[in-house]
Design an enzyme around this catalytic site. Structure first.
Site, mmCIF file in Angstrom:
data_model
loop_
_atom_site.group_PDB
_atom_site.id
_atom_site.type_symbol
_atom_site.label_atom_id
_atom_site.label_comp_id
_atom_site.label_asym_id
_atom_site.label_seq_id
_atom_site.Cartn_x
_atom_site.Cartn_y
_atom_site.Cartn_z
ATOM 1 N N CYS A 37 28.397 34.480 42.979
ATOM 2 C CA CYS A 37 28.825 34.862 42.573
ATOM 3 C C CYS A 37 29.831 35.873 41.644
ATOM 4 C CB CYS A 37 27.644 34.016 40.834
ATOM 5 S SG CYS A 37 28.678 34.871 38.996
ATOM 6 N N CYS A 40 28.104 37.297 37.836
ATOM 7 C CA CYS A 40 27.024 37.438 37.721
ATOM 8 C C CYS A 40 26.648 38.845 37.649
ATOM 9 C CB CYS A 40 26.116 36.391 38.478
ATOM 10 S SG CYS A 40 26.541 35.054 38.015
#
Length: 120
Positions: A37, A40
């Site tokens: 991600c 993230c």
């Protein structure tokens, strides 16, 4: 990859409830993340900063959603990054997506003020 050198430790599903309810700190910040991600990775240094700033007052942990799907589903999350902030084991705040550091720190600070005002 070892997470021991990180400021923010990863927790597994088996230890999640213990971290929430057994923590010395009244406020626990949980960063739901995944290695693939991109957004993230933008949140990760903010979580490290939060852990440093509130050391001893709030606990910051990460949960890898790929290896801990039941926790992810338990809170009805559909996207990451998602940061859940708990007070005394209860969910108090949810911040989904990339947000500025101030949004995380203000949420933690607000809960810490509630804790300190109820303690005195």
């Amino acid at each position: 990859m070892s997470t021991d050198t990180d400021i923010v430790a990863y927790v597994q599903e088996s230890e999640f409830d213990t971290v929430l309810n057994g923590s010395e700190e009244k406020v626990v910040v949980v960063d739901f993340t995944a290695t693939w991600c991109g957004p993230c990775r933008l949140i990760s240094p903010l979580m490290d900063q939060l852990a440093e700033e509130y050391k001893g007052r709030a606990k910051v942990v990460k949960v890898d959603v790929d290896s801990n799907k039941p926790i992810f589903k338990r809170f009805g999350l559909r996207s990451i990054p998602a940061v859940l902030i708990f007070k005394d084991g209860d969910l108090a705040e949810t911040i989904v997506g990339v947000s500025p550091y101030e949004q995380f720190s203000e949420a933690v600070q607000k809960l810490l003020e509630v804790v300190s005002s109820t303690d005195s």
